[in-house]
Motif scaffolding. Structure first.
Motif, mmCIF file in Angstrom:
data_model
loop_
_atom_site.group_PDB
_atom_site.id
_atom_site.type_symbol
_atom_site.label_atom_id
_atom_site.label_comp_id
_atom_site.label_asym_id
_atom_site.label_seq_id
_atom_site.Cartn_x
_atom_site.Cartn_y
_atom_site.Cartn_z
ATOM 1 N N PHE A 27 1.348 -1.009 -0.143
ATOM 2 C CA PHE A 27 0.016 -0.503 -0.033
ATOM 3 C C PHE A 27 0.813 1.657 -0.550
ATOM 4 O O PHE A 27 2.020 1.313 0.237
ATOM 5 N N PHE A 28 0.336 2.818 -0.229
ATOM 6 C CA PHE A 28 1.080 3.774 0.269
ATOM 7 C C PHE A 28 1.064 4.081 0.926
ATOM 8 O O PHE A 28 0.299 4.378 1.461
ATOM 9 N N LEU A 29 1.848 4.091 1.161
ATOM 10 C CA LEU A 29 1.960 4.662 3.125
ATOM 11 C C LEU A 29 1.831 6.086 3.281
ATOM 12 O O LEU A 29 1.550 6.017 4.315
ATOM 13 N N ASP A 30 1.799 7.181 2.262
ATOM 14 C CA ASP A 30 2.211 8.534 2.781
ATOM 15 C C ASP A 30 1.141 8.126 2.878
ATOM 16 O O ASP A 30 0.418 9.824 3.684
ATOM 17 N N ALA A 31 -0.514 7.614 2.233
ATOM 18 C CA ALA A 31 -1.319 7.980 2.544
ATOM 19 C C ALA A 31 -2.402 7.518 3.841
ATOM 20 O O ALA A 31 -3.565 7.582 3.682
ATOM 21 N N TYR A 32 -1.221 6.599 4.736
ATOM 22 C CA TYR A 32 -2.317 5.908 5.386
ATOM 23 C C TYR A 32 -2.039 6.678 7.050
ATOM 24 O O TYR A 32 -0.343 6.461 7.036
ATOM 25 N N PRO A 33 -2.429 6.520 8.414
ATOM 26 C CA PRO A 33 -2.092 6.238 9.194
ATOM 27 C C PRO A 33 -1.377 5.315 9.697
ATOM 28 O O PRO A 33 -1.365 3.969 9.404
ATOM 29 N N ILE A 34 -0.275 4.845 10.782
ATOM 30 C CA ILE A 34 0.090 4.285 11.721
ATOM 31 C C ILE A 34 -0.006 4.293 12.745
ATOM 32 O O ILE A 34 0.769 5.067 13.741
ATOM 33 N N GLY A 35 -0.394 3.272 13.461
ATOM 34 C CA GLY A 35 -0.176 3.162 15.223
ATOM 35 C C GLY A 35 0.605 2.217 15.937
ATOM 36 O O GLY A 35 1.090 1.654 15.008
ATOM 37 N N TRP A 36 1.291 2.022 16.947
ATOM 38 C CA TRP A 36 1.545 1.639 18.123
ATOM 39 C C TRP A 36 1.441 1.215 18.795
ATOM 40 O O TRP A 36 0.193 2.099 19.731
ATOM 41 N N LYS A 67 4.139 9.551 26.794
ATOM 42 C CA LYS A 67 4.496 10.851 26.244
ATOM 43 C C LYS A 67 5.416 10.981 26.445
ATOM 44 O O LYS A 67 6.196 11.238 27.434
ATOM 45 N N GLY A 68 7.026 12.284 25.866
ATOM 46 C CA GLY A 68 7.824 12.801 26.129
ATOM 47 C C GLY A 68 8.769 11.859 26.049
ATOM 48 O O GLY A 68 10.856 11.603 26.493
ATOM 49 N N ARG A 69 8.785 10.040 26.064
ATOM 50 C CA ARG A 69 9.450 9.287 26.293
ATOM 51 C C ARG A 69 9.913 8.718 24.772
ATOM 52 O O ARG A 69 10.768 8.195 24.387
ATOM 53 N N PHE A 70 8.809 8.858 24.154
ATOM 54 C CA PHE A 70 8.272 7.688 22.926
ATOM 55 C C PHE A 70 8.258 8.668 21.530
ATOM 56 O O PHE A 70 7.735 9.620 21.846
ATOM 57 N N THR A 71 8.666 8.051 20.510
ATOM 58 C CA THR A 71 8.751 8.819 19.002
ATOM 59 C C THR A 71 8.111 8.435 18.520
ATOM 60 O O THR A 71 8.763 7.328 17.687
ATOM 61 N N VAL A 72 6.943 8.501 17.515
ATOM 62 C CA VAL A 72 6.944 8.282 16.333
ATOM 63 C C VAL A 72 7.418 8.438 15.134
ATOM 64 O O VAL A 72 7.084 10.048 15.090
ATOM 65 N N LEU A 73 8.224 7.936 14.061
ATOM 66 C CA LEU A 73 8.961 8.513 12.733
ATOM 67 C C LEU A 73 8.499 8.028 11.929
ATOM 68 O O LEU A 73 9.019 6.387 11.984
ATOM 69 N N ARG A 74 7.936 8.926 10.897
ATOM 70 C CA ARG A 74 7.602 7.315 9.073
ATOM 71 C C ARG A 74 8.957 8.292 7.925
ATOM 72 O O ARG A 74 9.326 8.956 8.109
ATOM 73 N N ASP A 75 9.167 7.092 7.806
ATOM 74 C CA ASP A 75 10.358 7.578 6.300
ATOM 75 C C ASP A 75 9.320 6.420 5.471
ATOM 76 O O ASP A 75 9.674 5.427 5.037
ATOM 77 N N ASN A 76 8.369 7.699 4.393
ATOM 78 C CA ASN A 76 8.328 7.354 3.900
ATOM 79 C C ASN A 76 8.874 6.263 2.392
ATOM 80 O O ASN A 76 8.086 5.232 1.858
ATOM 81 N N ALA A 77 9.615 6.810 2.175
ATOM 82 C CA ALA A 77 10.972 6.594 0.605
ATOM 83 C C ALA A 77 11.299 5.057 1.295
ATOM 84 O O ALA A 77 11.337 4.218 0.093
ATOM 85 N N LYS A 78 11.697 4.873 2.474
ATOM 86 C CA LYS A 78 11.620 3.526 2.950
ATOM 87 C C LYS A 78 10.727 2.431 3.035
ATOM 88 O O LYS A 78 10.556 1.383 4.010
ATOM 89 N N LYS A 79 8.943 3.579 3.064
ATOM 90 C CA LYS A 79 8.429 2.099 3.705
ATOM 91 C C LYS A 79 8.191 1.589 5.120
ATOM 92 O O LYS A 79 7.652 1.233 5.186
ATOM 93 N N THR A 80 8.323 2.775 6.001
ATOM 94 C CA THR A 80 9.132 1.858 7.199
ATOM 95 C C THR A 80 8.927 3.175 8.581
ATOM 96 O O THR A 80 8.867 4.483 7.651
ATOM 97 N N VAL A 81 8.383 3.052 9.310
ATOM 98 C CA VAL A 81 7.655 3.383 10.652
ATOM 99 C C VAL A 81 7.826 2.713 12.099
ATOM 100 O O VAL A 81 8.392 2.145 11.820
ATOM 101 N N TYR A 82 8.917 4.296 12.277
ATOM 102 C CA TYR A 82 9.964 3.815 13.851
ATOM 103 C C TYR A 82 8.853 3.729 14.424
ATOM 104 O O TYR A 82 8.318 5.247 14.779
ATOM 105 N N LEU A 83 9.047 3.311 15.551
ATOM 106 C CA LEU A 83 9.173 4.333 16.896
ATOM 107 C C LEU A 83 10.271 3.449 18.012
ATOM 108 O O LEU A 83 11.317 3.421 18.288
ATOM 109 N N GLN A 84 11.202 5.280 18.381
ATOM 110 C CA GLN A 84 11.983 5.557 19.111
ATOM 111 C C GLN A 84 11.368 5.666 20.777
ATOM 112 O O GLN A 84 10.799 5.866 20.773
#
Length: 127
Positions: A27-36, A67-84
């Motif tokens: 799927f086209f990642l840019d067009a969708y939200p991703i949850g953890w 909140k304040g400890r975790f951060t969600v990041l998306r890299d649409n080019a890599k089709k990957t979402v990260y949870l720091q």
């Protein structure tokens, strides 16, 4: 076919950091939200974070527990979402899941707004 695959779970010491990856395909990642989400044995599933679609606002939403400890990041080019995850605590121990939302702007707690889920990755925080 839609697929989401989590990776990066590990054993870490309290106060440590870990970055989880959610690799997506079909799927086209840019067009969708991703949850953890996370679930520990004997506890109910907890929504902890999400990032809205890049075609909307790309905004993030977090539970009070992370909140304040975790951060969600998306890299649409890599089709990957990260949870720091930083400042990890023993109570963060759980299986962590990523999921695709079926809205544009996400809420971390709206479980019924996610339609595809990954298999999960284990995070253990212990000394």
């Amino acid at each position: 076919q839609v697929q989401l695959v989590e990776s990066g779970g590990d054993l870490v010491k309290p106060g440590g950091s870990l970055r989880l990856s959610c690799s997506t395909s079909g799927f086209f990642l840019d067009a969708y939200p991703i949850g953890w989400f996370r679930q520990a044995p004997g506890k109910e599933r907890e929504g902890i974070a999400c990032v809205s679609s890049s075609t909307s606002t790309g905004s993030t939403d977090y539970s009070d527990s992370v909140k304040g400890r975790f951060t969600v990041l998306r890299d649409n080019a890599k089709k990957t979402v990260y949870l720091q995850m930083n400042s990890l605590r023993p109570e963060d121990t759980a299986v962590y899941y990523c999921a695709r939302g079926n809205t544009h702007v996400c809420s971390h707690s709206a479980f019924d707004e996610y339609d595809f889920w990954g298999q999960g990755t284990q995070v253990t925080v212990s000394s």
